[in-house]
Scaffold this motif. Structure first.
Motif, PDB file in Angstrom:
ATOM      1  N   ILE A  70       0.871  -1.172   0.000  1.00 22.54           N
ATOM      2  CA  ILE A  70       0.000   0.000   0.000  1.00 22.54           C
ATOM      3  C   ILE A  70       0.905   1.219   0.000  1.00 22.54           C
ATOM      4  O   ILE A  70       1.786   1.349   0.852  1.00 22.54           O
ATOM      5  CB  ILE A  70      -0.926   0.009   1.235  1.00 22.54           C
ATOM      6  CG1 ILE A  70      -1.804  -1.242   1.227  1.00 22.54           C
ATOM      7  CG2 ILE A  70      -1.757   1.280   1.259  1.00 22.54           C
ATOM      8  CD1 ILE A  70      -2.608  -1.432   2.490  1.00 22.54           C
ATOM      9  N   ASP A  71       0.704   2.095  -0.986  1.00 25.64           N
ATOM     10  CA  ASP A  71       1.506   3.307  -1.123  1.00 25.64           C
ATOM     11  C   ASP A  71       0.621   4.530  -0.968  1.00 25.64           C
ATOM     12  O   ASP A  71      -0.507   4.563  -1.470  1.00 25.64           O
ATOM     13  CB  ASP A  71       2.169   3.380  -2.505  1.00 25.64           C
ATOM     14  CG  ASP A  71       3.133   2.236  -2.758  1.00 25.64           C
ATOM     15  OD1 ASP A  71       3.632   1.659  -1.788  1.00 25.64           O
ATOM     16  OD2 ASP A  71       3.377   1.946  -3.940  1.00 25.64           O
ATOM     17  N   TYR A  72       1.156   5.538  -0.293  1.00 22.77           N
ATOM     18  CA  TYR A  72       0.473   6.818  -0.164  1.00 22.77           C
ATOM     19  C   TYR A  72       1.450   7.925  -0.542  1.00 22.77           C
ATOM     20  O   TYR A  72       2.507   8.068   0.073  1.00 22.77           O
ATOM     21  CB  TYR A  72      -0.044   7.048   1.263  1.00 22.77           C
ATOM     22  CG  TYR A  72      -0.695   8.389   1.398  1.00 22.77           C
ATOM     23  CD1 TYR A  72      -1.942   8.624   0.830  1.00 22.77           C
ATOM     24  CD2 TYR A  72      -0.054   9.427   2.047  1.00 22.77           C
ATOM     25  CE1 TYR A  72      -2.539   9.872   0.919  1.00 22.77           C
ATOM     26  CE2 TYR A  72      -0.639  10.679   2.143  1.00 22.77           C
ATOM     27  CZ  TYR A  72      -1.885  10.898   1.575  1.00 22.77           C
ATOM     28  OH  TYR A  72      -2.464  12.136   1.660  1.00 22.77           O
ATOM     29  N   LYS A  73       1.099   8.673  -1.579  1.00 28.90           N
ATOM     30  CA  LYS A  73       1.939   9.777  -2.045  1.00 28.90           C
ATOM     31  C   LYS A  73       1.676  10.999  -1.180  1.00 28.90           C
ATOM     32  O   LYS A  73       0.566  11.529  -1.145  1.00 28.90           O
ATOM     33  CB  LYS A  73       1.632  10.079  -3.513  1.00 28.90           C
ATOM     34  CG  LYS A  73       2.497  11.184  -4.080  1.00 28.90           C
ATOM     35  CD  LYS A  73       2.288  11.335  -5.573  1.00 28.90           C
ATOM     36  CE  LYS A  73       1.175  12.302  -5.847  1.00 28.90           C
ATOM     37  NZ  LYS A  73       1.085  12.692  -7.270  1.00 28.90           N
ATOM     38  N   SER A  84       3.951   0.572   2.734  1.00 26.09           N
ATOM     39  CA  SER A  84       3.913  -0.580   3.626  1.00 26.09           C
ATOM     40  C   SER A  84       3.776  -1.810   2.737  1.00 26.09           C
ATOM     41  O   SER A  84       3.096  -1.772   1.716  1.00 26.09           O
ATOM     42  CB  SER A  84       2.758  -0.475   4.617  1.00 26.09           C
ATOM     43  OG  SER A  84       1.538  -0.441   3.930  1.00 26.09           O
ATOM     44  N   GLU A  85       4.450  -2.882   3.119  1.00 28.13           N
ATOM     45  CA  GLU A  85       4.414  -4.102   2.313  1.00 28.13           C
ATOM     46  C   GLU A  85       4.430  -5.321   3.219  1.00 28.13           C
ATOM     47  O   GLU A  85       5.233  -5.400   4.137  1.00 28.13           O
ATOM     48  CB  GLU A  85       5.605  -4.139   1.358  1.00 28.13           C
ATOM     49  CG  GLU A  85       5.619  -5.378   0.483  1.00 28.13           C
ATOM     50  CD  GLU A  85       6.706  -5.352  -0.563  1.00 28.13           C
ATOM     51  OE1 GLU A  85       6.563  -4.614  -1.559  1.00 28.13           O
ATOM     52  OE2 GLU A  85       7.713  -6.057  -0.378  1.00 28.13           O
ATOM     53  N   LEU A  86       3.557  -6.250   2.920  1.00 26.13           N
ATOM     54  CA  LEU A  86       3.535  -7.548   3.579  1.00 26.13           C
ATOM     55  C   LEU A  86       3.970  -8.569   2.532  1.00 26.13           C
ATOM     56  O   LEU A  86       3.368  -8.658   1.461  1.00 26.13           O
ATOM     57  CB  LEU A  86       2.138  -7.874   4.094  1.00 26.13           C
ATOM     58  CG  LEU A  86       1.989  -9.205   4.825  1.00 26.13           C
ATOM     59  CD1 LEU A  86       2.856  -9.228   6.091  1.00 26.13           C
ATOM     60  CD2 LEU A  86       0.530  -9.452   5.159  1.00 26.13           C
ATOM     61  N   THR A 117       7.734 -14.649   6.376  1.00 28.76           N
ATOM     62  CA  THR A 117       6.889 -13.461   6.270  1.00 28.76           C
ATOM     63  C   THR A 117       7.618 -12.240   6.805  1.00 28.76           C
ATOM     64  O   THR A 117       8.221 -12.289   7.870  1.00 28.76           O
ATOM     65  CB  THR A 117       5.581 -13.679   7.050  1.00 28.76           C
ATOM     66  OG1 THR A 117       4.922 -14.830   6.523  1.00 28.76           O
ATOM     67  CG2 THR A 117       4.662 -12.486   6.930  1.00 28.76           C
ATOM     68  N   GLU A 118       7.517 -11.144   6.043  1.00 22.99           N
ATOM     69  CA  GLU A 118       8.142  -9.881   6.442  1.00 22.99           C
ATOM     70  C   GLU A 118       7.117  -8.763   6.309  1.00 22.99           C
ATOM     71  O   GLU A 118       6.286  -8.792   5.408  1.00 22.99           O
ATOM     72  CB  GLU A 118       9.310  -9.527   5.511  1.00 22.99           C
ATOM     73  CG  GLU A 118      10.413 -10.546   5.443  1.00 22.99           C
ATOM     74  CD  GLU A 118      11.422 -10.181   4.378  1.00 22.99           C
ATOM     75  OE1 GLU A 118      12.565  -9.828   4.748  1.00 22.99           O
ATOM     76  OE2 GLU A 118      11.075 -10.219   3.189  1.00 22.99           O
ATOM     77  N   PHE A 119       7.210  -7.787   7.186  1.00 24.46           N
ATOM     78  CA  PHE A 119       6.426  -6.558   7.043  1.00 24.46           C
ATOM     79  C   PHE A 119       7.409  -5.409   6.948  1.00 24.46           C
ATOM     80  O   PHE A 119       8.293  -5.262   7.790  1.00 24.46           O
ATOM     81  CB  PHE A 119       5.483  -6.346   8.237  1.00 24.46           C
ATOM     82  CG  PHE A 119       4.704  -5.071   8.106  1.00 24.46           C
ATOM     83  CD1 PHE A 119       3.668  -4.969   7.193  1.00 24.46           C
ATOM     84  CD2 PHE A 119       5.029  -3.973   8.871  1.00 24.46           C
ATOM     85  CE1 PHE A 119       2.953  -3.788   7.050  1.00 24.46           C
ATOM     86  CE2 PHE A 119       4.328  -2.786   8.745  1.00 24.46           C
ATOM     87  CZ  PHE A 119       3.279  -2.693   7.831  1.00 24.46           C
ATOM     88  N   LEU A 120       7.259  -4.609   5.905  1.00 30.62           N
ATOM     89  CA  LEU A 120       8.147  -3.472   5.680  1.00 30.62           C
ATOM     90  C   LEU A 120       7.331  -2.188   5.679  1.00 30.62           C
ATOM     91  O   LEU A 120       6.199  -2.158   5.187  1.00 30.62           O
ATOM     92  CB  LEU A 120       8.852  -3.610   4.319  1.00 30.62           C
ATOM     93  CG  LEU A 120       9.541  -4.945   4.071  1.00 30.62           C
ATOM     94  CD1 LEU A 120       9.878  -5.099   2.606  1.00 30.62           C
ATOM     95  CD2 LEU A 120      10.783  -5.043   4.925  1.00 30.62           C
ATOM     96  N   PHE A 121       7.906  -1.130   6.211  1.00 39.30           N
ATOM     97  CA  PHE A 121       7.256   0.177   6.199  1.00 39.30           C
ATOM     98  C   PHE A 121       8.338   1.221   6.063  1.00 39.30           C
ATOM     99  O   PHE A 121       9.373   1.133   6.723  1.00 39.30           O
ATOM    100  CB  PHE A 121       6.461   0.407   7.497  1.00 39.30           C
ATOM    101  CG  PHE A 121       5.732   1.713   7.501  1.00 39.30           C
ATOM    102  CD1 PHE A 121       4.524   1.845   6.833  1.00 39.30           C
ATOM    103  CD2 PHE A 121       6.266   2.804   8.149  1.00 39.30           C
ATOM    104  CE1 PHE A 121       3.854   3.056   6.822  1.00 39.30           C
ATOM    105  CE2 PHE A 121       5.601   4.017   8.152  1.00 39.30           C
ATOM    106  CZ  PHE A 121       4.390   4.144   7.489  1.00 39.30           C
ATOM    107  N   GLY A 122       8.119   2.194   5.185  1.00 44.33           N
ATOM    108  CA  GLY A 122       9.158   3.199   5.042  1.00 44.33           C
ATOM    109  C   GLY A 122       8.702   4.432   4.299  1.00 44.33           C
ATOM    110  O   GLY A 122       7.632   4.474   3.688  1.00 44.33           O
TER     111      GLY A 122
END
Length: 92
Positions: free
Chosen positions: A56-59, A68-70, A78-83
């Motif tokens: 999910i991307d928010y500009k 954010s990426e699952l 399983t990884e969760f990334l947010f940046g």
């Protein structure tokens, strides 16, 4: 699809993705990936993996985006990334 041959050894990978943009600042993407380098042609060690992910991307503006990426990988789990990402070509 990405395919290469070096020293008569084959490596390859590919992906399929689908993106939905409900508005100009928001997008949701799903992705399936595959990569195989069983003879360590371009990777330091033999490597094969498949993975599925949703992001999910928010500009925020023309320069910054939140992501954010699952991701679920056969090799890494399983990884969760947010940046916060910096780019000049968001959602053109």
């Amino acid at each position: 699809m990405d395919v290469g041959i070096e020293s008569n050894q084959l490596w390859h990978g590919g992906l399929v993705f689908l993106t939905w943009r409900p508005n100009a600042n928001f997008r949701i993407s799903g992705r399936t990936e595959y990569y195989s380098d069983p003879n360590a042609v371009i990777m330091p060690n033999a490597f094969t993996d498949t993975a599925n992910s949703i992001s999910i991307d928010y500009k925020i503006n023309k320069i910054f985006m939140l992501r954010s990426e699952l991701k679920k990988s056969a090799k890494f789990g399983t990884e969760f990334l947010f940046g916060l990402l910096f780019t000049s070509s968001l959602f053109k």
